[in-house]
Each structure stands twice: as C-alpha cells, then as structure tokens.
Design a protein around this motif. Structure first.
Motif, PDB file in Angstrom:
ATOM      1  N   MET A 136       7.216  -7.585  14.210  1.00  0.00           N
ATOM      2  CA  MET A 136       5.995  -8.331  14.502  1.00  0.00           C
ATOM      3  C   MET A 136       5.870  -9.504  13.550  1.00  0.00           C
ATOM      4  N   ASP A 137       5.461 -10.657  14.088  1.00  0.00           N
ATOM      5  CA  ASP A 137       5.228 -11.825  13.246  1.00  0.00           C
ATOM      6  C   ASP A 137       3.968 -11.623  12.426  1.00  0.00           C
ATOM      7  N   CYS A 138       3.997 -12.120  11.207  1.00  0.00           N
ATOM      8  CA  CYS A 138       2.858 -11.935  10.307  1.00  0.00           C
ATOM      9  C   CYS A 138       1.597 -12.579  10.855  1.00  0.00           C
ATOM     10  N   SER A 139       1.741 -13.617  11.614  1.00  0.00           N
ATOM     11  CA  SER A 139       0.567 -14.307  12.131  1.00  0.00           C
ATOM     12  C   SER A 139      -0.210 -13.457  13.120  1.00  0.00           C
ATOM     13  N   GLU A 140       0.412 -12.398  13.642  1.00  0.00           N
ATOM     14  CA  GLU A 140      -0.245 -11.549  14.621  1.00  0.00           C
ATOM     15  C   GLU A 140      -0.986 -10.389  13.987  1.00  0.00           C
ATOM     16  N   SER A 141      -0.782 -10.138  12.722  1.00  0.00           N
ATOM     17  CA  SER A 141      -1.390  -8.976  12.086  1.00  0.00           C
ATOM     18  C   SER A 141      -2.688  -9.359  11.384  1.00  0.00           C
ATOM     19  N   ARG A 142      -3.422  -8.337  10.966  1.00  0.00           N
ATOM     20  CA  ARG A 142      -4.750  -8.528  10.423  1.00  0.00           C
ATOM     21  C   ARG A 142      -4.718  -8.912   8.938  1.00  0.00           C
ATOM     22  N   LEU A 143      -5.735  -9.700   8.549  1.00  0.00           N
ATOM     23  CA  LEU A 143      -5.907 -10.064   7.154  1.00  0.00           C
ATOM     24  C   LEU A 143      -6.844  -9.043   6.513  1.00  0.00           C
ATOM     25  N   CYS A 144      -6.515  -8.549   5.335  1.00  0.00           N
ATOM     26  CA  CYS A 144      -7.366  -7.566   4.675  1.00  0.00           C
ATOM     27  C   CYS A 144      -6.966  -7.456   3.215  1.00  0.00           C
ATOM     28  N   CYS A 145      -7.740  -6.648   2.483  1.00  0.00           N
ATOM     29  CA  CYS A 145      -7.445  -6.375   1.084  1.00  0.00           C
ATOM     30  C   CYS A 145      -6.798  -4.999   0.981  1.00  0.00           C
ATOM     31  N   LEU A 146      -5.654  -4.936   0.340  1.00  0.00           N
ATOM     32  CA  LEU A 146      -4.927  -3.679   0.198  1.00  0.00           C
ATOM     33  C   LEU A 146      -4.975  -3.204  -1.254  1.00  0.00           C
ATOM     34  N   GLN A 147      -5.154  -1.900  -1.433  1.00  0.00           N
ATOM     35  CA  GLN A 147      -5.091  -1.295  -2.757  1.00  0.00           C
ATOM     36  C   GLN A 147      -3.636  -0.918  -3.049  1.00  0.00           C
ATOM     37  N   VAL A 148      -3.104  -1.430  -4.150  1.00  0.00           N
ATOM     38  CA  VAL A 148      -1.712  -1.176  -4.528  1.00  0.00           C
ATOM     39  C   VAL A 148      -1.697  -0.526  -5.906  1.00  0.00           C
ATOM     40  N   GLU A 149      -1.173   0.699  -5.979  1.00  0.00           N
ATOM     41  CA  GLU A 149      -1.107   1.426  -7.245  1.00  0.00           C
ATOM     42  C   GLU A 149       0.343   1.449  -7.724  1.00  0.00           C
ATOM     43  N   VAL A 150       0.547   0.915  -8.916  1.00  0.00           N
ATOM     44  CA  VAL A 150       1.897   0.765  -9.471  1.00  0.00           C
ATOM     45  C   VAL A 150       2.043   1.723 -10.653  1.00  0.00           C
ATOM     46  N   CYS A 151       2.910   2.719 -10.496  1.00  0.00           N
ATOM     47  CA  CYS A 151       3.181   3.656 -11.584  1.00  0.00           C
ATOM     48  C   CYS A 151       4.327   3.091 -12.428  1.00  0.00           C
ATOM     49  N   GLN A 152       3.986   2.629 -13.625  1.00  0.00           N
ATOM     50  CA  GLN A 152       4.986   2.050 -14.526  1.00  0.00           C
ATOM     51  C   GLN A 152       5.780   3.175 -15.188  1.00  0.00           C
ATOM     52  N   SER A 153       7.067   3.000 -15.322  1.00  0.00           N
ATOM     53  CA  SER A 153       7.927   4.023 -15.916  1.00  0.00           C
ATOM     54  C   SER A 153       7.436   4.396 -17.309  1.00  0.00           C
ATOM     55  N   SER A 154       7.565   5.667 -17.648  1.00  0.00           N
ATOM     56  CA  SER A 154       7.040   6.155 -18.929  1.00  0.00           C
ATOM     57  C   SER A 154       7.732   5.517 -20.125  1.00  0.00           C
ATOM     58  N   ASN A 155       8.995   5.111 -19.953  1.00  0.00           N
ATOM     59  CA  ASN A 155       9.735   4.500 -21.073  1.00  0.00           C
ATOM     60  C   ASN A 155       9.670   2.976 -21.061  1.00  0.00           C
ATOM     61  N   SER A 156       8.871   2.409 -20.166  1.00  0.00           N
ATOM     62  CA  SER A 156       8.773   0.957 -20.068  1.00  0.00           C
ATOM     63  C   SER A 156       7.812   0.414 -21.124  1.00  0.00           C
ATOM     64  N   THR A 157       8.195  -0.694 -21.744  1.00  0.00           N
ATOM     65  CA  THR A 157       7.330  -1.356 -22.726  1.00  0.00           C
ATOM     66  C   THR A 157       6.864  -2.723 -22.223  1.00  0.00           C
ATOM     67  N   ALA A 158       7.113  -2.993 -20.946  1.00  0.00           N
ATOM     68  CA  ALA A 158       6.700  -4.280 -20.382  1.00  0.00           C
ATOM     69  C   ALA A 158       5.172  -4.345 -20.316  1.00  0.00           C
ATOM     70  N   ARG A 159       4.625  -5.556 -20.461  1.00  0.00           N
ATOM     71  CA  ARG A 159       3.186  -5.733 -20.336  1.00  0.00           C
ATOM     72  C   ARG A 159       2.760  -5.469 -18.887  1.00  0.00           C
ATOM     73  N   SER A 160       1.621  -4.812 -18.727  1.00  0.00           N
ATOM     74  CA  SER A 160       1.155  -4.471 -17.379  1.00  0.00           C
ATOM     75  C   SER A 160       0.928  -5.721 -16.545  1.00  0.00           C
ATOM     76  N   SER A 161       0.515  -6.814 -17.177  1.00  0.00           N
ATOM     77  CA  SER A 161       0.309  -8.056 -16.430  1.00  0.00           C
ATOM     78  C   SER A 161       1.623  -8.591 -15.867  1.00  0.00           C
ATOM     79  N   ALA A 162       2.715  -8.422 -16.637  1.00  0.00           N
ATOM     80  CA  ALA A 162       4.024  -8.864 -16.159  1.00  0.00           C
ATOM     81  C   ALA A 162       4.482  -8.012 -14.980  1.00  0.00           C
ATOM     82  N   VAL A 163       4.240  -6.702 -15.075  1.00  0.00           N
ATOM     83  CA  VAL A 163       4.592  -5.799 -13.980  1.00  0.00           C
ATOM     84  C   VAL A 163       3.791  -6.154 -12.730  1.00  0.00           C
ATOM     85  N   GLU A 164       2.496  -6.419 -12.927  1.00  0.00           N
ATOM     86  CA  GLU A 164       1.644  -6.776 -11.781  1.00  0.00           C
ATOM     87  C   GLU A 164       2.152  -8.037 -11.087  1.00  0.00           C
TER      88      GLU A 164
END
Length: 436
Positions: free
Chosen positions: A1-29
């Motif tokens: 399906m082409d993106c232009s045919e689908s609905r616009l909305c706000c999606l909740q995205v939960e990102v589980c960062q690896s336990s051994n990761s030291t990256a800043r959460s803003s960089a991961v986001e």
C-alpha cells in the motif's frame, strides 16, 4: 500500500535500550526515529522489532515496540471496530520512549520496619522498569478499554500537576481501586501499569519505584501498634517521593485488609485496632497526594468490606470481571502462539484474530477451521478466570500424554477435555464445600 493511502496518527514507540549500552537516550531516539520514518512501511496492529540492519541500533537496542495501535487505528476502545486500518510510519507522528530495564534476578528487595524491637517485612520494592514485568502489560487481555483508561488517568494527573491546578478547587487523590473476583489480573494490572508509566514518562522521571505493601504484615501482635506501623511504612515511602527524579507507585493488594469498614469495628464485630489502621492510612494518603510523582494502586476482592471514606478517595473505581468469549479467545490465541513459537505445537498453524473472524462472518473453511474451533472452546470456557485460563494449555499438554511436539488438532482436543475436567472439578469442590 502507498503511504499516501494510509491514515495519519500519533504512534507510541517504546524502545528497550540494551542493558550494556552507554549511548545517550536522545541519540538512540534519533536513530530509531530515522530508521522508522525512512522505512516507508505501513503497519496494521502492534509491531515488535528485534532485528535491525542499522549497526548502531543492533548494538544499542534490544527491541522496538510500536504499541497501542488498537486504540490509535480504531479511534476508540480496544476491539471496538472490526474495520481494517493501516498507518504509514513515514507520515506518522512518533512519540518515542527510550528506557533500560533494571535486572531483578533475586526478586524484589524487602522493606522492613521495626515493631517493638522486631523487624517486620512491610513491603516489596522494585526499581522500574524491571525485567520481571517486561511484556506483562501486553499479555493482559480485557473486554473493555481498561488499560487505555488507566493510562489516560495518569496522563491527566500529570497534566493537572504541571499546570498547577489547585487541588482544593479541582480535587483528585492519585488513588486507583481495581475490584472484582479473584484471578482476574488486578494485581498484575497494577504492576504492569506501574511499569508502563515509568516507560511512558521516561523523559520526565529518571527511574521508577514500585512499593508493594504487605497488608497482613502491618497488623502488629502488639495491641494498638498497627496504626503506628502504617505511619512508619509511609515515612519510608515519603523518602522515595522526596526524590523528584523518581516516579513512585505504591501498590496495596487486598486493600480491605487495611481499610476494613470502621462501621463494623465500632459495632464491636472488629477489633478497635482496625479503626486506627484505617485512620492512619487515610491520613497518609491525604499527606502524600500533594506530590506530583506518586500514584497509589489498590486492589480488592471484597469491596463491600472497604471503609467508605477510602472508597470515596479513589479517583477511579474500576471493576475487573471475568473475561467474555472474545477475550478468552485472545488469551488462548496468545498461549497457543507461544507454544508454536517454542515448538511444543508443530507445525505452526495460523489462528485468525477476532476481527478477522468477524469480517469473514464466522464462515467455516480451510482458513478459518482451527480459529472457529478455538472460539467454540472459548465459549465453553466462559466463567473461568484469566489466571485459570492461562494454566489450561499447560494442563492440556499434560492430558495429551506426549513428550513430543503435538499437532494443533491434537492439542485442541486435549484442551477441550481439560476444559470439561476443569468445570467437573469445580462442581466437585462446590459439592464438598456444601456438604461440610
């Protein structure tokens, strides 16, 4: 399906960062947002991603979950619409929450308080988000939009606090009461909600605290000491609340143990010490409600026994009942999907969702045969609690008497026998109880 045919909305995205990761959460986001919006994909329903072509994400991210799409895509309560909707990731507004799990291999820490030179185990204590509760929210299935309602309540609570709404003018107490029969998942829902809030508010709070009060442990063997123990317990909770970087969730399971109706106590049918306990608990709730970073979660199997002053303080009084056949179907479907994933049921077979069956008008054919059989089993299972339902697939495998992988047809026959046996056992126990 082409993106232009689908609905616009706000999606909740939960990102589980690896336990051994030291990256800043803003960089991961930022990298997750770029990855999702560059994909030009459309989705229908919740999506869990655990593999990433991007090297940065592969090193620093354990999983990406696009969730709550049932509510987002239907525009209402979960399961309220049978129409199919899709959403384009490139066009959607993404609300991304990055978090790392706290490891709880040894279970919760114990909170103790002194009672006449004796230490009492007064509460269990978890740091959130916790590995113990990961995935719990997604596996709790209800007929109505209970989970969405609770999330919205917490969001409104935070919004009112942020805008400095005068609680003397507009009143709220930060108290939720879940009530209903045993085995319906009230305690699990409280723990899952605490976990979910810490994830959703991860940009505001560095970490979360879940304190599960041991209601029975707070009744002292020393006369008149129980009220003082309640106060000591909340003094410890106050120390946690004083950290503005922490979101503190207080869980009081079987709250009727602490809030037995004072009317019964004053009539002489309950010891007077219970009056002191109720008074102490109400006083502590009134004391901590002025803090914006605390929420009190309570459950009860016997709401008629709870003091009315406590019930009145609950902002939400949500009944959690036994699941109906559509909810039972979704519970069984998730159990069978897990058994197929692990190879206990083989070969894997597709089980359609309830919405798919509704669209197909429950007409039997090769594509719907297994799903319709499972729905019939779900209707036969009405009256069983969620706790029992999730146990039945295990018992069904016991009844199948096989140490090898079993086919879906064989397994569902075993499940059918197990359901019949479950109601027979219940009838026998009720008969024995009546005879005694």
């Amino acid at each position: 399906m082409d993106c232009s045919e689908s609905r616009l909305c706000c999606l909740q995205v939960e990102v589980c960062q690896s336990s051994n990761s030291t990256a800043r959460s803003s960089a991961v986001e930022d990298r997750v947002r770029l990855f999702l919006q560059d994909s030009n994909k459309t989705i229908f329903g919740d999506v869990l991603l655990t593999e990433f072509p991007d090297d940065f994400l592969a090193r620093h991210v354990q999983s990406v979950s696009i969730c709550d799409t049932d509510l987002t895509l239907s525009g209402g309560a979960s399961g309220s619409s049978s129409s199919r909707s899709t959403v384009c990731l490139a066009q959607a507004q993404l609300d991304i929450h990055v978090f790392q799990l706290h490891q709880d291999e040894d279970g919760p820490a114990a909170e103790t308080i002194d009672d006449q030179e004796e230490e009492i185990s007064a509460a269990g204590h978890w740091l959130l988000p916790s590995t113990e509760f990961q995935g719990l929210w997604e596996n709790l299935i209800y007929d109505v939009n209970v989970k969405e309602k609770l999330l919205q309540y917490a969001t409104t609570t935070l919004l009112f606090s942020d805008h400095n709404v005068d609680c003397n003018v507009v009143s709220w107490n930060r108290v939720i009461l879940l009530h209903g029969p045993p085995g319906t998942g009230k305690t699990s829902l409280c723990k899952a909600l605490a976990q979910k809030l810490c994830i959703r508010f991860s940009k505001r709070y560095t970490y979360g605290q879940l304190v599960e009060i041991n209601s029975h442990g707070l009744f002292s063997k020393w006369f008149s000491e129980s009220g003082k123990l309640v106060q000591k317990m909340f003094d410890k909770i106050q120390e946690l609340i004083d950290d503005p970087d922490a979101l503190v969730c207080v869980l009081i399971d079987e709250v009727e143990s602490l809030t037995m109706a004072r009317k019964a106590a004053m009539s002489g049918s309950e010891p007077s010490d219970s009056i002191r306990v109720v008074n102490a608990l109400l006083t502590q709730i009134d004391r901590i409600k002025r803090h914006s970073n605390v929420i009190i979660l309570t459950t009860s199997n016997m709401t008629g026994a709870i003091d009315l002053a406590f019930v009145d303080r609950a902002d939400i009084k949500q009944y959690i009942g036994l699941p109906t056949p559509p909810a039972i179907y979704r519970i069984y479907q998730s159990c069978l999907a897990e058994l197929m994933r692990t190879g206990i049921i083989a070969p894997p077979q597709q089980l359609l969702g309830m919405r798919d069956l509704e669209v197909l008008k429950f007409v039997e054919n090769d594509a719907t045969r297994h799903s319709l059989k499972l729905f019939e089993l779900s209707k036969r299972s009405e009256g069983l609690s969620g706790r029992t339902l999730r146990k039945l697939p295990f018992l069904a495998h016991v009844n199948s008497m096989s140490n090898q992988a079993v086919s879906l047809d064989v397994f569902m026959e075993a499940l059918s026998m197990t359901i019949t046996r479950q109601f027979e056992e219940r009838s026998d126990m009720q008969r024995t109880s009546a005879d005694s």
